[in-house]
Scaffold this active site. Structure first.
Site, PDB file in Angstrom:
ATOM      1  N   LYS A 113       0.865  -1.191   0.000  1.00  0.00           N
ATOM      2  CA  LYS A 113       0.000   0.000   0.000  1.00  0.00           C
ATOM      3  C   LYS A 113       0.895   1.233   0.000  1.00  0.00           C
ATOM      4  O   LYS A 113       1.093   1.887   1.024  1.00  0.00           O
ATOM      5  CB  LYS A 113      -0.910  -0.067   1.242  1.00  0.00           C
ATOM      6  CG  LYS A 113      -2.320   0.354   0.948  1.00  0.00           C
ATOM      7  CD  LYS A 113      -3.235   0.032   2.094  1.00  0.00           C
ATOM      8  CE  LYS A 113      -4.333   1.052   2.236  1.00  0.00           C
ATOM      9  NZ  LYS A 113      -5.072   1.398   1.051  1.00  0.00           N
TER      10      LYS A 113
HETATM   11  N1  PMP Z   1      -7.653  -2.036  -3.170  1.00  0.00           N
HETATM   12  C1  PMP Z   1      -7.117  -0.819  -2.984  1.00  0.00           C
HETATM   13  C2  PMP Z   1      -6.343  -0.202  -4.105  1.00  0.00           C
HETATM   14  C3  PMP Z   1      -7.298  -0.139  -1.775  1.00  0.00           C
HETATM   15  O1  PMP Z   1      -6.768   1.066  -1.595  1.00  0.00           O
HETATM   16  C4  PMP Z   1      -8.069  -0.746  -0.756  1.00  0.00           C
HETATM   17  C5  PMP Z   1      -8.283  -0.016   0.534  1.00  0.00           C
HETATM   18  N2  PMP Z   1      -7.304  -0.289   1.478  1.00  0.00           N
HETATM   19  C6  PMP Z   1      -8.602  -2.022  -0.992  1.00  0.00           C
HETATM   20  C7  PMP Z   1      -8.379  -2.636  -2.210  1.00  0.00           C
HETATM   21  C8  PMP Z   1      -9.394  -2.735   0.069  1.00  0.00           C
HETATM   22  O2  PMP Z   1      -8.539  -3.175   1.089  1.00  0.00           O
HETATM   23  P1  PMP Z   1      -9.070  -3.306   2.588  1.00  0.00           P
HETATM   24  O3  PMP Z   1     -10.290  -4.130   2.523  1.00  0.00           O
HETATM   25  O4  PMP Z   1      -7.952  -3.972   3.301  1.00  0.00           O
HETATM   26  O5  PMP Z   1      -9.336  -1.931   3.067  1.00  0.00           O
END
Ligand code: PMP
Length: 318
Positions: free
Chosen positions: A156
């Site tokens: 991320k």
């Molecule tokens: N894909 C992206 C590109 C994101 O930024 C997020 C948000 N964190 C998600 C998927 C979903 O991840 P999560 O369920 O862990 O928030």
């Protein structure tokens, strides 16, 4: 009084006092990684439930490894610190927690080696990001999802979110709520900040991590709920663009997005064009789990009790 608080340079301070230099490497080059965590307020229990806190820090550690950032604090310390920060912020509504591990040195030149790191967290009130009741209208983006060999989507990385921002703004300017990004091979990858699922022939289908998606914590939650509560299997496989048009149901998952139906893709209704029956059930199970209404999944929650309980300052949604 509730207020936005930060953990910054080893201390808990009001957000207004947490400042970085304009020469900070992470600001110059996007060399940082982060998490987005929700604290979901429970009106009956007077507590904010931080959802799958430890899993978020495990993912942050993976992102740090890819970016060569050292996280000095242990997972236990990170969880305790986050809980303390939410408690000191004092909000009695839904909050969003943003931990960031970043290259903190004032330094010119893009690189990951030989630069000091730091770590911060801030907390702010946060209602709905998308509309989980109405669902959302999406377009497939003309922007390609970053490839693992360009910027790894499983990390991320702050700078990577330019890819999401290009796609989301294009969707917005074309009158849609959200973008669906395809990867270099034309496979469906994910939304700008959400994972994507289809329902076909009673099964869930979602792209594998190798199709350049973030390994979502909400997605893994939904996969568990589908299997354990509804007996529905999830198949991880590549999805073509045209499969979006023939799916019975489609929904997105994410910390910010919760579980939200995609009602339309590229001006074609998905199924009947509303929130489909399986999506609806998963949405309910998900909301019950994140707000502490489901004892079976209490292990996913960390309770934070605000130190200065104040009346709510804004509408709490969902
Ligand atoms: N894909 C992206 C590109 C994101 O930024 C997020 C948000 N964190 C998600 C998927 C979903 O991840 P999560 O369920 O862990 O928030």
């Amino acid at each position: 009084m509730a207020q936005e608080m930060a953990y910054f340079q080893g201390k808990i301070v009001p957000v207004s006092e947490a400042k970085i230099s304009i020469k900070t490497h992470a600001f110059l080059y996007g060399t940082a990684c982060f998490e987005g965590i929700r604290g979901n307020w429970s009106e009956d229990q007077n507590v904010a439930y931080l959802f799958r806190l430890r899993e978020h820090y495990e993912r942050l550690r993976q992102s740090c490894k890819i970016l060569k950032i050292k996280l000095a604090l242990s997972d236990d310390e990170l969880c305790d610190l986050t809980t303390e920060l939410v408690e000191q912020s004092g909000y009695t509504e839904d909050v969003y927690i943003r931990p960031i591990a970043y290259k903190s040195q004032e330094e010119i030149g893009p690189r990951l080696h030989d630069i000091e790191d730091d770590f911060l967290i801030f907390v702010m009130p946060f209602g709905n990001y998308l509309d989980p009741d109405a669902g959302i209208r999406c377009m497939t983006s003309t922007w390609r999802r970053v490839d693992d060999l360009a910027i790894p989507a499983r990390a991320k990385v702050n700078g990577l979110y330019i890819n999401s921002a290009l796609a989301r703004t294009e969707a917005h300017e074309n009158g849609f709520d959200e973008a669906i990004m395809l990867d270099d091979r034309g496979h469906v990858s994910e939304g700008s900040g959400e994972n994507i699922f289809l329902v076909r022939h009673g099964k869930l289908i979602t792209p594998p991590p190798s199709d350049n998606v973030l390994e979502g914590i909400s997605a893994s939650t939904v996969i568990t709920l589908a299997k354990d509560e509804l007996g529905i299997e999830t198949v991880e496989r590549s999805i073509d663009r045209s499969e979006l048009y023939v799916a019975d149901e489609c929904f997105m998952t994410g910390t910010a997005a919760h579980v939200t139906a995609v009602t339309e893709v590229d001006r074609r209704p998905v199924g009947e064009g509303g929130t489909g029956p399986i999506t609806k059930q998963l949405q309910q199970l998900y909301f019950d789990a994140i707000r502490g209404k489901s004892e079976k999944y209490a292990g996913w929650l960390t309770a934070a009790r605000p130190k200065t309980a104040q009346p709510r300052s804004q509408e709490v949604n969902a």
